[in-house]
Write a protein that holds these residues in place. Structure first.
Motif, PDB file in Angstrom:
ATOM      1  N   PRO A   1       0.844  -1.209   0.000  1.00  0.00           N
ATOM      2  CA  PRO A   1       0.000   0.000   0.000  1.00  0.00           C
ATOM      3  C   PRO A   1       0.875   1.254   0.000  1.00  0.00           C
ATOM      4  CG  PRO A   1      -0.794  -1.599   1.615  1.00  0.00           C
ATOM      5  CD  PRO A   1       0.507  -2.121   1.119  1.00  0.00           C
ATOM      6  N   GLN A   2       0.428   2.252  -0.758  1.00  0.00           N
ATOM      7  CA  GLN A   2       1.213   3.488  -0.861  1.00  0.00           C
ATOM      8  C   GLN A   2       1.137   4.324   0.416  1.00  0.00           C
ATOM      9  OE1 GLN A   2      -0.184   5.607  -4.324  1.00  0.00           O
ATOM     10  NE2 GLN A   2      -0.248   3.745  -5.575  1.00  0.00           N
ATOM     11  N   ARG A   3       0.027   4.184   1.150  1.00  0.00           N
ATOM     12  CA  ARG A   3      -0.180   5.073   2.293  1.00  0.00           C
ATOM     13  C   ARG A   3      -1.118   4.402   3.288  1.00  0.00           C
ATOM     14  NH1 ARG A   3      -2.242   8.590  -0.412  1.00  0.00           N
ATOM     15  NH2 ARG A   3      -4.444   8.303   0.141  1.00  0.00           N
ATOM     16  N   ALA A   4      -0.979   4.790   4.568  1.00  0.00           N
ATOM     17  CA  ALA A   4      -1.888   4.326   5.621  1.00  0.00           C
ATOM     18  C   ALA A   4      -2.467   5.541   6.329  1.00  0.00           C
ATOM     19  CB  ALA A   4      -1.155   3.427   6.621  1.00  0.00           C
ATOM     20  N   ASN A   5      -3.774   5.517   6.537  1.00  0.00           N
ATOM     21  CA  ASN A   5      -4.456   6.612   7.234  1.00  0.00           C
ATOM     22  C   ASN A   5      -4.630   6.244   8.715  1.00  0.00           C
ATOM     23  OD1 ASN A   5      -4.668   7.366   4.591  1.00  0.00           O
ATOM     24  ND2 ASN A   5      -6.874   7.765   4.625  1.00  0.00           N
TER      25      ASN A   5
END
Length: 688
Positions: free
Chosen positions: A526-530
């Motif tokens: 995944p490119q990003r985690a929120n």
């Protein structure tokens, strides 16, 4: 005797001189007597008997004209003070100058005359012309001077008994301590200085020491003016051959130390502003009176309503004055024997015994009326009110702290009910509160043991349908209660002060998982985690926590997005903007969660450093009912401000297609992908 009587009957002998002579005779066996008096700083012979004149070869009138320094030529300057002491009788063997100029060796004894005679001494002279007598006297004087050197000028009050309970010597420090002369203390006179209530224990220890060994005893000494000094008397055994067993006693005056310790104890247990017992003394007071299974012990917990308004509008000085006045009114309202304590801030507790629930409520009502009387501070008339919680001990209370805690809970229920109220904690509310406390304790332990785990829900791009990010979702599986909803444990963490620890766990675990996905999946990760952040975490420390987690797991800031609810931002917009700017400067993306559910100013939104708006699931759900207006407006607003959007709660394919048509940037929901564990997410992303 006839000569002495004639001399005393002469008109020149004043009443004071007569008193001095009789005092000297009473403590001395000498017959050659002088009365020495200090007048205007000069020592003179103010009276003498015929024996003194005969011994020294002077007529009575001539002797009165001779300075004392001339009579005692071996004492120079300050040495004369060693003979003429105010505290005790002093014995010395000295040469005395006769009228012919010859020196006559004499045993000289100077006896201070008790007040109010002023600086006056009775001096007796005894010739030591006999060689044997001179040798014995010299030996005795040598022993006395050695002992005097060791003890008389010592600052430690000292007693000496060479035989039994009768004292043979006391030093100046002991005389000063009890305000009496040595002659009043020698023999058994020292016992008069011991407080009657302590005398028996002092004698008991002294008798034990006479049999050998050392002892000490705490005793009060009564001064001549009636005042008392607290002391520790330490006895040590001594034995004099040919005389018998005795003791040396040294006295430590602990009066000032005890007073200082008492002040420290008072300060440790009392509030410095109001003088009321503090929380520590309150707990001790309740614990001393608490009996498990008994009743009749009640706590009344008060919290002043709108106290912050007084502080903010009139200043802290006025706020302090209000607290002092409240303390005074509480003292005057409660019953004798009831305890009034300041629990902290604007909170007070009243503890009373032998009362029913109705009695406690009636007292709480009287307190409310007393507090509500008008009070003027800084020119403003106030009518103080308080929210009051009442708890009376029941069989369910197993410990004293439970009684105070239940009272605190009742007060918060009163405040939640509209302030200015009195609430009695019932069994149902008590059970709920205790269950909540147990759950808080379990949550604290779960956070410490990292038993709070994370699930990761994928977020999709509407452009090509690819999964580009995940949202970290905290999950807690209680070992006994099973899954606990985040809607339950997150607010619980915020109320109990655990939200910071929970937030740090989620932040660190998210970064750790991203790093692990990078190692396993490479470019497919995944490119990003929120990561969601509570309003209570939105402070100056957040930037440092985020930066530390990124560095610890060697991640780029762009891999992280911080989600903050709209309502959290609006609590303190200026402070929130400063924190968001720090995150933006770090390179972390910032999103506003649940946008549209709060009441933020759209004009202010334009100045917030955010990158993304999340459309709340309640607006997405309205699409199924044919009401796309709010969702469409939020997406259009974000587009006009150059922000991306994430529509959450997407449950159907039709919702996904409609949101893509409206221009949403990203989609998130169970219809697209359910939350996954870290391992499940790795497999899921690898398969795609």
């Amino acid at each position: 005797m006839a000569a002495r009587t004639r001399a005393l009957s002469e008109p020149s002998a004043s009443p004071e001189v007569v008193a001095a002579v009789f005092h000297g005779v009473s403590v001395s066996d000498a017959m050659a007597i002088l009365v020495v008096e200090q007048v205007d700083g000069v020592l003179r012979v103010s009276w003498s008997n015929e024996r003194a004149g005969t011994l020294l070869g002077y007529g009575v009138a001539d002797l009165h004209a001779v300075p004392v320094e001339q009579l005692l030529p071996s004492l120079r300057g300050g040495e004369l003070k060693l003979l003429l002491r105010r505290e005790r009788t002093v014995h010395m063997t000295l040469p005395v100058r006769c009228a012919s100029g010859a020196l006559l060796d004499c045993s000289v004894a100077a006896v201070p005359v008790p007040p109010p005679a002023g600086k006056r001494w009775t001096v007796r002279l005894l010739s030591t012309a006999n060689e044997a007598e001179r040798a014995l006297r010299a030996t005795a004087d040598a022993h006395e001077r050695r002992f005097a050197t060791l003890t008389e000028r010592s600052p430690v009050p000292t007693l000496l008994s060479e035989q039994g309970m009768r004292l043979g010597h006391v030093n100046d420090a002991f005389c000063a301590l009890v305000g009496r002369q040595a002659e009043q203390l020698l023999g058994t006179g020292w016992m008069d200085a011991v407080h009657p209530e302590d005398l028996e224990s002092v004698i008991e220890q002294a008798v034990a020491v006479l049999e050998g060994g050392d002892r000490e005893v705490r005793a009060r000494l009564v001064r001549d003016d009636g005042s008392e000094r607290s002391t520790v008397i330490r006895f040590a055994h001594v034995f004099t051959p040919g005389v018998g067993a005795g003791f040396i006693g040294t006295i430590e005056d602990i009066t000032d130390r005890l007073a200082f310790e008492a002040r420290l104890a008072y300060q440790a247990n009392h509030d410095p502003l109001t003088g009321l017992p503090n929380r520590t003394l309150l707990a001790e007071h309740v614990a001393e009176r608490f009996r498990p299974g008994a009743g009749g012990l009640a706590c009344i917990f008060l919290d002043l309503d709108n106290f912050k308004v007084v502080n903010d509008s009139l200043g802290h000085t006025a706020g302090d004055a209000l607290l002092v006045e409240v303390a005074s009114r509480l003292r005057s309202t409660v019953r004798p024997g009831d305890l009034v304590a300041r629990f902290g801030g604007d909170e007070f507790v009243v503890v009373c015994q032998h009362v029913t629930e109705d009695d406690a409520v009636a007292l709480a009502e009287r307190i409310g009326l007393a507090l509500h009387r008008p009070l003027t501070l800084s020119g403003v008339e106030l009518h103080p009110r308080a929210s009051v919680g009442v708890t009376v001990q029941t069989a369910e209370h197993r410990a004293a702290e439970e009684l105070i805690r239940d009272c605190d809970i009742a007060m918060y229920q009163a405040k939640a009910g509209g302030k200015g109220r009195i609430t009695v904690l019932d069994s149902q509310a008590r059970a709920q509160a205790r269950d909540k406390l147990r759950l808080v304790a379990d949550l604290r332990e779960a956070i410490d043991r990292r038993d709070v785990t994370l699930m990761y829900q994928p977020i999709f791009s509407t452009a090509d349908g690819s999964a580009v990010a995940v949202e970290s979702l905290a999950r807690w599986h209680h070992p006994e209660r099973g899954p606990i909803s985040p809607s339950t444990f997150v607010p619980l963490a915020e109320e109990s002060g655990l939200v910071s620890a929970l937030g740090l766990l989620v932040l660190d675990e998210t970064c750790r998982q991203l790093a692990e996905w990078d190692r396993r999946l490479g470019a497919d990760a995944p490119q990003r985690a929120n990561v969601n952040v509570s309003a209570l975490q939105l402070d100056v420390n957040l930037h440092g926590y985020v930066q530390s987690a990124l560095c610890r797991h060697q991640l780029e800031p762009s891999r992280l997005s911080i989600e903050i609810t709209e309502s959290a931002l609006m609590k303190d917009p200026a402070s929130a903007r400063a924190v968001l700017l720090q995150l933006r400067d770090l390179g972390v993306q910032v999103s506003i969660d649940d946008f549209g559910t709060g009441y933020s100013s759209l004009a202010y939104l334009r100045h917030l450093p955010v990158d993304c708006l999340k459309v709340d699931r309640s607006f997405v759900a309205e699409l199924a009912d044919g009401h796309p207006e709010i969702t469409s407006a939020v997406i259009a607003l974000a587009r006009s401000l150059g922000l991306c959007t994430v529509a959450e709660g997407v449950e159907t394919r039709e919702q996904a297609e409609e949101l893509a048509r409206l221009g949403a940037t990203y989609l998130q929901g169970f219809s697209l992908a359910a939350p996954l564990t870290g391992d499940e997410a790795a497999t899921w992303f690898a398969d795609r």
